[in-house]
Write an enzyme that holds these catalytic residues in place. Structure first.
Site, PDB file in Angstrom:
ATOM      1  N   LYS A 180     -10.705 -10.344   4.779  1.00 39.24           N
ATOM      2  CA  LYS A 180     -10.199  -8.835   4.360  1.00 39.24           C
ATOM      3  C   LYS A 180      -9.207  -8.907   3.398  1.00 39.24           C
ATOM      4  CE  LYS A 180      -7.450  -5.333   6.874  1.00 39.24           C
ATOM      5  NZ  LYS A 180      -6.860  -5.110   8.135  1.00 39.24           N
ATOM      6  N   GLU A 225       2.996   3.477  12.187  1.00 37.02           N
ATOM      7  CA  GLU A 225       2.803   2.129  12.498  1.00 37.02           C
ATOM      8  C   GLU A 225       4.169   1.271  12.499  1.00 37.02           C
ATOM      9  OE1 GLU A 225      -0.031  -2.022  11.494  1.00 37.02           O
ATOM     10  OE2 GLU A 225      -0.089  -0.166  10.278  1.00 37.02           O
ATOM     11  N   GLU A 269     -12.000  -5.412  11.618  1.00 40.83           N
ATOM     12  CA  GLU A 269     -10.772  -5.302  10.671  1.00 40.83           C
ATOM     13  C   GLU A 269      -9.460  -5.217  11.676  1.00 40.83           C
ATOM     14  OE1 GLU A 269      -8.612  -1.733   8.215  1.00 40.83           O
ATOM     15  OE2 GLU A 269     -10.695  -1.425   8.199  1.00 40.83           O
ATOM     16  N   GLU A 406     -11.041   7.746   2.496  1.00 41.00           N
ATOM     17  CA  GLU A 406     -10.105   7.519   3.214  1.00 41.00           C
ATOM     18  C   GLU A 406      -8.911   7.433   2.643  1.00 41.00           C
ATOM     19  OE1 GLU A 406      -8.638   3.335   5.709  1.00 41.00           O
ATOM     20  OE2 GLU A 406     -10.985   3.747   5.913  1.00 41.00           O
TER      21      GLU A 406
END
Length: 421
Positions: A180, A225, A269, A406
């Site tokens: 990733k 986050e 992910e 996105e």
């Protein structure tokens, strides 16, 4: 190359006084914020705002966290602190924002001259000044000026070029080079006059109340986050990875949330990101709780897969929250997996200087406790220009067009904050 800290002329000793104030007078913390070097850390109307600079350090390079932490230890060891409130965020507090990469980019740790804070029914005011000097007098409040004439233009890459970079990353992942990588892009906003950051901050705080609205040294945003919170021996990290855009139709969004929760691409992910955080925290914790499955976090513009990782810290006396942030950065949520390979690929193909985007941002107190978010959904103010940032996690079955959509959804919070504030 490691750069030694280069503080502005710092007092040999700081005098710090925290006193309780009537919480009803601080219902709107941002309403008390002047233009003088403002800092903010707010969620659901609570948190910290400050202004002025009592002392400050800038660091860079691979030792940027360690240099800042050493400087902070020296400052706190010398300070004369009287704290009549004794809550997280009272007493001597510094606000920080750290570069994503070792180079380029600079990092900053700032002690404001005045801090206002509120936590539940408890509110306080902290003043900081050099020994032998007088506390700062009242700072003039000027009206908040909304951005006007804002136009947008491509940043480092246009949409087509960025999708080409995503396609390149997908090919490398499918070849087995890595699992990733998180690729970011930027957008440039230009206003008629210098941007008063207080206006977009107020918009973000009111429209994204469950996020952490922040501003340190020109970098502002509303991050969903939490890299880590360390408070009295406990540490928590909120991991977000896997995103889907909301439609505004509640019934449709519930169906999309269920789709996200079953998506093998997004679950893969997310698993990478959770694993990287748990592995980084484990050496510092005597026990940990890592949930087996994520939940879906609903935000006004997008939904994320989310997991809260919790632990009991055993080395709080020697390892501060800032050093824990260093251990966690960059997590797979903002870098990739394996970390070293992913960050090298970012440097090679992203074609953009992230600066302090996606780096740790937050605050630390004299005990080493604090809150550090990841500087996402953010922008960097420089006069009448703002660079907006957005990033997407790329895995083997990522589609460039979907990743572009996105990224556009992730621009929305700051874009709206500049045009609708």
């Amino acid at each position: 190359m490691t750069t030694a800290p280069t503080p502005t002329p710092a007092p040999a000793r700081l005098v710090v006084r925290t006193e309780a104030v009537d919480a009803s007078t601080l219902d709107d913390l941002l309403g008390h914020l002047p233009e003088d070097s403002p800092v903010t850390w707010l969620r659901q109307g609570e948190g910290l705002v400050g202004w002025g600079i009592a002392t400050q350090v800038r660091t860079s390079g691979s030792a940027r966290f360690r240099d800042a932490d050493k400087w902070w230890s020296e400052v706190t060891a010398q300070a004369d602190v009287h704290d009549a409130v004794d809550e997280p965020g009272t007493g001597l507090v510094a606000f920080g924002s750290f570069a994503f990469a070792d180079a380029p980019g600079d990092s900053v740790l700032t002690v404001p001259s005045v801090v206002l804070g509120r936590r539940g029914a408890v509110a306080w005011r902290t003043t900081v000044h050099a020994e032998g000097a007088s506390p700062s007098g009242p700072t003039p409040m000027t009206p908040v000026v909304r951005p006007a004439g804002v136009t947008f233009s491509d940043g480092a890459l246009d949409s087509e070029s960025w999708m080409g970079v995503v396609a390149d990353a997908v090919r490398r992942i499918q070849s087995g080079a890595l699992e990733k990588v998180v690729l970011a892009r930027d957008l440039v906003a230009t206003a008629d006059t210098d941007v008063d950051v207080r206006a977009p901050l107020a918009h973000l705080a009111s429209h994204y109340p469950t996020c952490w609205t922040f501003h340190v040294d020109g970098l502002f945003g509303a991050t969903p986050e939490m890299l880590l919170r360390r408070e009295r021996g406990l540490v928590t990290s909120r991991v977000l990875a896997g995103t889907i855009r909301r439609t505004g139709d509640d019934e449709r969004d519930l169906a999309l949330a269920a789709t996200l929760a079953r998506s093998s691409k997004d679950l893969e992910e997310h698993e990478y990101a959770v694993r990287s955080v748990a592995d980084a925290l484990e050496p510092h914790c005597s026990s940990m709780n890592v949930p087996e499955a994520p939940f879906v976090l609903h935000l006004p513009n997008v939904m994320h897969l989310a997991t809260d990782v919790n632990g009991v810290v055993h080395d709080a006396a020697t390892v501060s929250s800032l050093r824990l942030a260093e251990a966690l950065h960059p997590s797979a949520a903002v870098g990739g997996t394996p970390t070293a390979v992913a960050t090298e690929l970012i440097t090679e193909i992203e074609q953009m200087d992230r600066g302090r985007y996606a780096g740790p941002v937050g605050w630390i107190d004299a005990r080493g406790d604090g809150e550090w978010g990841i500087a996402l959904r953010s922008g960097r103010v420089e006069g009448n220009r703002v660079r907006l940032f957005a990033g997407c996690g790329i895995v083997g079955d990522s589609a460039p067009e979907a990743e572009l959509a996105e990224s556009q959804a992730k621009f929305v919070p700051v874009r709206d904050a500049l045009t609708r504030a």
